[in-house]
Structures are given as C-alpha cells and as structure tokens.
Design a protein around this motif. Structure first.
Motif, PDB file in Angstrom:
ATOM      1  N   LEU A  46       0.817  -1.206   0.000  1.00 44.98           N
ATOM      2  CA  LEU A  46       0.000   0.000   0.000  1.00 44.98           C
ATOM      3  C   LEU A  46       0.851   1.256   0.000  1.00 44.98           C
ATOM      4  O   LEU A  46       0.541   2.227  -0.684  1.00 44.98           O
ATOM      5  N   THR A  47       1.924   1.245   0.759  1.00 50.80           N
ATOM      6  CA  THR A  47       2.793   2.417   0.827  1.00 50.80           C
ATOM      7  C   THR A  47       3.499   2.620  -0.502  1.00 50.80           C
ATOM      8  O   THR A  47       3.588   3.745  -0.998  1.00 50.80           O
ATOM      9  N   LYS A  48       3.998   1.549  -1.095  1.00 51.66           N
ATOM     10  CA  LYS A  48       4.680   1.662  -2.386  1.00 51.66           C
ATOM     11  C   LYS A  48       3.721   2.227  -3.432  1.00 51.66           C
ATOM     12  O   LYS A  48       4.085   3.117  -4.198  1.00 51.66           O
ATOM     13  N   GLN A  49       2.498   1.718  -3.469  1.00 56.30           N
ATOM     14  CA  GLN A  49       1.514   2.214  -4.436  1.00 56.30           C
ATOM     15  C   GLN A  49       1.202   3.682  -4.184  1.00 56.30           C
ATOM     16  O   GLN A  49       1.088   4.462  -5.119  1.00 56.30           O
ATOM     17  N   PHE A  50       1.086   4.064  -2.912  1.00 57.79           N
ATOM     18  CA  PHE A  50       0.845   5.467  -2.582  1.00 57.79           C
ATOM     19  C   PHE A  50       1.970   6.339  -3.115  1.00 57.79           C
ATOM     20  O   PHE A  50       1.734   7.384  -3.726  1.00 57.79           O
ATOM     21  N   VAL A  51       3.225   5.923  -2.888  1.00 61.86           N
ATOM     22  CA  VAL A  51       4.386   6.692  -3.347  1.00 61.86           C
ATOM     23  C   VAL A  51       4.376   6.806  -4.864  1.00 61.86           C
ATOM     24  O   VAL A  51       4.591   7.901  -5.417  1.00 61.86           O
ATOM     25  N   MET A  52       4.126   5.703  -5.551  1.00 61.50           N
ATOM     26  CA  MET A  52       4.105   5.742  -7.023  1.00 61.50           C
ATOM     27  C   MET A  52       3.006   6.674  -7.529  1.00 61.50           C
ATOM     28  O   MET A  52       3.238   7.459  -8.457  1.00 61.50           O
ATOM     29  N   ASP A  53       1.836   6.613  -6.922  1.00 68.78           N
ATOM     30  CA  ASP A  53       0.749   7.517  -7.312  1.00 68.78           C
ATOM     31  C   ASP A  53       1.115   8.969  -7.025  1.00 68.78           C
ATOM     32  O   ASP A  53       0.875   9.855  -7.849  1.00 68.78           O
ATOM     33  N   TYR A  54       1.701   9.208  -5.870  1.00 66.91           N
ATOM     34  CA  TYR A  54       2.071  10.568  -5.458  1.00 66.91           C
ATOM     35  C   TYR A  54       3.096  11.167  -6.421  1.00 66.91           C
ATOM     36  O   TYR A  54       3.040  12.350  -6.745  1.00 66.91           O
ATOM     37  N   LEU A  55       4.016  10.326  -6.894  1.00 69.09           N
ATOM     38  CA  LEU A  55       5.066  10.798  -7.803  1.00 69.09           C
ATOM     39  C   LEU A  55       4.703  10.601  -9.275  1.00 69.09           C
ATOM     40  O   LEU A  55       5.501  10.909 -10.162  1.00 69.09           O
ATOM     41  N   ASN A  56       3.492  10.102  -9.526  1.00 69.77           N
ATOM     42  CA  ASN A  56       3.018   9.857 -10.885  1.00 69.77           C
ATOM     43  C   ASN A  56       3.981   8.939 -11.648  1.00 69.77           C
ATOM     44  O   ASN A  56       4.407   9.244 -12.754  1.00 69.77           O
ATOM     45  N   LEU A  57       4.327   7.817 -11.016  1.00 73.03           N
ATOM     46  CA  LEU A  57       5.224   6.822 -11.599  1.00 73.03           C
ATOM     47  C   LEU A  57       4.488   5.511 -11.788  1.00 73.03           C
ATOM     48  O   LEU A  57       3.669   5.136 -10.959  1.00 73.03           O
ATOM     49  N   ASP A  58       4.818   4.804 -12.860  1.00 74.98           N
ATOM     50  CA  ASP A  58       4.308   3.438 -12.964  1.00 74.98           C
ATOM     51  C   ASP A  58       5.337   2.498 -12.348  1.00 74.98           C
ATOM     52  O   ASP A  58       6.466   2.899 -12.046  1.00 74.98           O
ATOM     53  N   ILE A  59       4.962   1.242 -12.162  1.00 76.66           N
ATOM     54  CA  ILE A  59       5.810   0.287 -11.457  1.00 76.66           C
ATOM     55  C   ILE A  59       7.143   0.084 -12.163  1.00 76.66           C
ATOM     56  O   ILE A  59       8.192  -0.027 -11.527  1.00 76.66           O
ATOM     57  N   ASP A  60       7.134   0.052 -13.503  1.00 80.37           N
ATOM     58  CA  ASP A  60       8.385  -0.173 -14.233  1.00 80.37           C
ATOM     59  C   ASP A  60       9.353   0.985 -14.054  1.00 80.37           C
ATOM     60  O   ASP A  60      10.546   0.768 -13.832  1.00 80.37           O
ATOM     61  N   ALA A  61       8.858   2.202 -14.133  1.00 79.39           N
ATOM     62  CA  ALA A  61       9.724   3.377 -13.948  1.00 79.39           C
ATOM     63  C   ALA A  61      10.282   3.407 -12.525  1.00 79.39           C
ATOM     64  O   ALA A  61      11.468   3.691 -12.321  1.00 79.39           O
ATOM     65  N   PHE A  62       9.428   3.099 -11.554  1.00 81.59           N
ATOM     66  CA  PHE A  62       9.873   3.088 -10.159  1.00 81.59           C
ATOM     67  C   PHE A  62      10.959   2.030  -9.953  1.00 81.59           C
ATOM     68  O   PHE A  62      12.010   2.304  -9.374  1.00 81.59           O
ATOM     69  N   ARG A  63      10.717   0.827 -10.449  1.00 80.90           N
ATOM     70  CA  ARG A  63      11.698  -0.254 -10.297  1.00 80.90           C
ATOM     71  C   ARG A  63      13.016   0.085 -10.981  1.00 80.90           C
ATOM     72  O   ARG A  63      14.088  -0.195 -10.451  1.00 80.90           O
ATOM     73  N   ASN A  64      12.940   0.667 -12.179  1.00 76.01           N
ATOM     74  CA  ASN A  64      14.172   1.016 -12.897  1.00 76.01           C
ATOM     75  C   ASN A  64      15.014   2.012 -12.108  1.00 76.01           C
ATOM     76  O   ASN A  64      16.232   1.881 -12.029  1.00 76.01           O
ATOM     77  N   GLU A  65      14.371   3.003 -11.530  1.00 76.01           N
ATOM     78  CA  GLU A  65      15.121   3.996 -10.760  1.00 76.01           C
ATOM     79  C   GLU A  65      15.691   3.389  -9.479  1.00 76.01           C
ATOM     80  O   GLU A  65      16.805   3.717  -9.076  1.00 76.01           O
ATOM     81  N   ARG A  66      14.950   2.478  -8.858  1.00 75.94           N
ATOM     82  CA  ARG A  66      15.466   1.800  -7.671  1.00 75.94           C
ATOM     83  C   ARG A  66      16.649   0.904  -8.044  1.00 75.94           C
ATOM     84  O   ARG A  66      17.634   0.835  -7.319  1.00 75.94           O
TER      85      ARG A  66
END
Length: 134
Positions: A46-66
């Motif tokens: 839930l927290t990860k999804q909240f962060v992605m929504d807050y930063l307007n990121l999809d899961i692939d973009a978030f994972r790539n940056e991590r």
C-alpha cells in the motif's frame, strides 16, 4: 462411520485454516505488525503504491530507478518533489494505521529512514546470461 469421521476431521481442519488465515490477513492488511513497526517500508504494497501515485510513476519506472541505486527520496527530488514533502505525505497516509503504542514521531522516524535508504546492489543478478561460461 469412517466416512462421517473423515468429513468431520476435514471440516475441522478447513475451518481452522480459514480462521487462522483470516486473522493473519487482518494483521497484514494494515501493514503494521507489533512494536518494531514492520510495514512502514516500501515492501509494504500500500505504501509503495501510494508513493508511485504521489510521484506519478508506474511500477516499471519506479523499479528502474530503484535498480539504479536511488532512494525513494532521491527519485522524488529528481521528479521535482522535495523529499520532506514526500515523507510528510507518507506519514500522513500511514498515520491511520499505527500500531498500539506507536507515535507519529516514531512512525515519521522509521518512514524517513526507509525512504532515504537506497537499495543494496545485487551481484550477478541480470548481469550475465544464463549458462554463460559453461
């Protein structure tokens, strides 16, 4: 007689598993487990999804940056959102689900620590083709 006993045993086992599973899910749903506050990190969905929504990121973009070794705060700042703003938003989001005895200050400290943590590099993962050198 054996058939009836078998039905009773199977029903009892199924009922026990159902009750145990429901209780476990009730604890897991709020993402807060005990005094060590497990669940305030990004592994909690839930927290990860909240962060992605807050930063307007999809899961692939978030994972790539991590995978590039960036902390969530660094990702946030690269997208123009100050790290403190993100941390405050996550603390507010999580504040409804605090464990008994956990204060906002404790949660904020743990969330700040987690969002500033960069992922550890994983040696060998994705760097070689399977079967290479065999």
């Amino acid at each position: 007689m054996k058939k009836k006993l078998k039905k009773i045993v199977v029903t009892a086992i199924a009922g026990t598993l159902l009750v145990a599973g429901s209780a476990n899910m009730a604890v897991a749903d709020d993402g807060v487990r005990g005094k060590n506050m497990n669940g305030f990190g990004l592994s909690q969905g839930l927290t990860k999804q909240f962060v992605m929504d807050y930063l307007n990121l999809d899961i692939d973009a978030f994972r790539n940056e991590r995978r590039e070794g960036l902390s969530t705060v660094e990702i946030s700042e690269n997208r123009g959102v100050p790290g403190d703003e993100l941390i405050n938003a996550v603390v507010e989001f999580r504040s409804d689900n605090l464990a008994e005895g956990c204060t906002i200050e404790m949660a904020e400290e743990k969330i700040t620590e987690n969002l500033n943590r960069a992922p550890e590099p994983k040696e060998g993962r994705g760097t070689q083709m399977r079967g290479a050198g065999r």
